[in-house]
Write a protein that holds these residues in place. Structure first.
Motif, mmCIF file in Angstrom:
data_model
loop_
_atom_site.group_PDB
_atom_site.id
_atom_site.type_symbol
_atom_site.label_atom_id
_atom_site.label_comp_id
_atom_site.label_asym_id
_atom_site.label_seq_id
_atom_site.Cartn_x
_atom_site.Cartn_y
_atom_site.Cartn_z
ATOM 1 N N GLU A 202 -11.859 -1.331 -3.647
ATOM 2 C CA GLU A 202 -10.639 -1.415 -2.854
ATOM 3 C C GLU A 202 -10.887 -2.293 -1.622
ATOM 4 O OE1 GLU A 202 -9.010 2.382 -1.780
ATOM 5 O OE2 GLU A 202 -7.875 1.523 -0.133
ATOM 6 N N ASP A 203 -9.966 -3.201 -1.394
ATOM 7 C CA ASP A 203 -10.087 -4.084 -0.223
ATOM 8 C C ASP A 203 -9.986 -3.272 1.062
ATOM 9 O OD1 ASP A 203 -8.089 -6.717 -1.762
ATOM 10 O OD2 ASP A 203 -10.208 -6.234 -1.942
ATOM 11 N N LYS A 204 -10.828 -3.610 2.044
ATOM 12 C CA LYS A 204 -10.723 -2.920 3.321
ATOM 13 C C LYS A 204 -11.227 -3.790 4.455
ATOM 14 C CE LYS A 204 -15.059 -0.340 2.902
ATOM 15 N NZ LYS A 204 -15.674 1.000 2.905
ATOM 16 N N GLU B 188 0.807 -1.228 0.000
ATOM 17 C CA GLU B 188 0.000 0.000 0.000
ATOM 18 C C GLU B 188 0.835 1.271 0.000
ATOM 19 O OE1 GLU B 188 -3.377 -0.131 3.003
ATOM 20 O OE2 GLU B 188 -2.060 -1.725 3.729
ATOM 21 N N ILE C 225 -4.665 -7.867 4.702
ATOM 22 C CA ILE C 225 -5.163 -6.506 4.885
ATOM 23 C C ILE C 225 -5.582 -6.348 6.329
ATOM 24 C CG2 ILE C 225 -6.874 -4.805 4.172
ATOM 25 C CD1 ILE C 225 -6.368 -7.567 1.798
#
Lengths: 114, 111
Positions: free
Chosen positions: B1-3, A59, B100
């Motif tokens: 978007e991955d979250k 990220e 994540i």
């Protein structure tokens, strides 16, 4: 079996200096990761590697570089340190195979850039 | 978007109380959900969940996953001061080999 080791534990840098954070694992894991954790926040992925010679951005990769010449080592390089890079850095590894894919974390490096 | 989103962000309870920590996620190619406890240093592994409805239990801690509603909860019963920590939830995405992380829930247990 030491698991994941990181050096140094603490470091203070001046703006513009460079340094390498070392990470070594002795579990023969193919997958390795670098995270940073800012105060009161979760972990943000900087870079990861799925095996020797293979790395990819996470990220927040800007300002960092990595290499993976061996299965055991995954150093993180800061070329021009900036105050925004003040953080705690964690290295982790996982086997990613079979049923168990938990990550094992190193003890962390606390970096301050002044 | 991955979250991955955790709630509450922080929590203060007294010893003996029961707490429930929440983790919701939107991640493509879900493989597993992991809970970690972080005290002063590195996160330590608590549970890994892959299937809905199957409770994982370790002493006073337990966790369950709902893959239909995309969330997990971590329960701690009869809390002790030693439970004070940040609890992190992470989802493993098999497509990208990434984990994540949520921002964590900071739990403080008062004597």
């Amino acid at each position: 079996n030491a698991g994941v080791t990181q050096t140094p534990k603490f470091r203070i840098l001046k703006i513009g200096q460079s340094m390498t954070l070392q990470c070594t694992q002795d579990m023969n894991h193919n997958y390795m990761y670098w995270y940073r954790q800012d105060p009161g926040m979760g972990l943000k992925l900087i870079y990861y590697s799925v095996g020797a010679g293979i790395t990819d951005k996470g990220e927040v990769p800007n300002g960092y570089n990595v290499s993976r010449s061996t299965t055991e080592d995954f150093p993180l390089r800061l070329e021009l340190a900036a105050p925004s890079q003040t953080s705690v850095y964690f290295c982790a590894s996982s086997s990613q195979g079979g049923l168990y894919n938990e990550q094992f974390f190193g003890p962390g490096t606390r970096l301050t850039v002044l | 978007e991955d979250k991955v989103v955790q709630s509450p962000l922080s929590l203060v309870v007294h010893e003996g109380d029961t707490v429930t920590l929440n983790c919701s996620y939107e991640v493509t190619n879900f493989r597993s959900l992991l809970w970690y406890k972080q005290e002063k240093k590195a996160p330590t592994f608590l549970f890994m969940l892959t299937s809905s409805g199957i409770e994982k239990k370790s002493g006073r801690l337990s966790s369950i996953l709902d893959k239909k509603e995309l969330f997990s909860i971590l329960n701690i019963t009869a809390t002790q001061t030693g439970d004070s920590a940040i609890y992190l939830c992470a989802v493993h995405s098999s497509g990208t080999y990434k984990y994540i992380f949520g921002t964590g829930t900071r739990l403080k247990v008062l004597a």
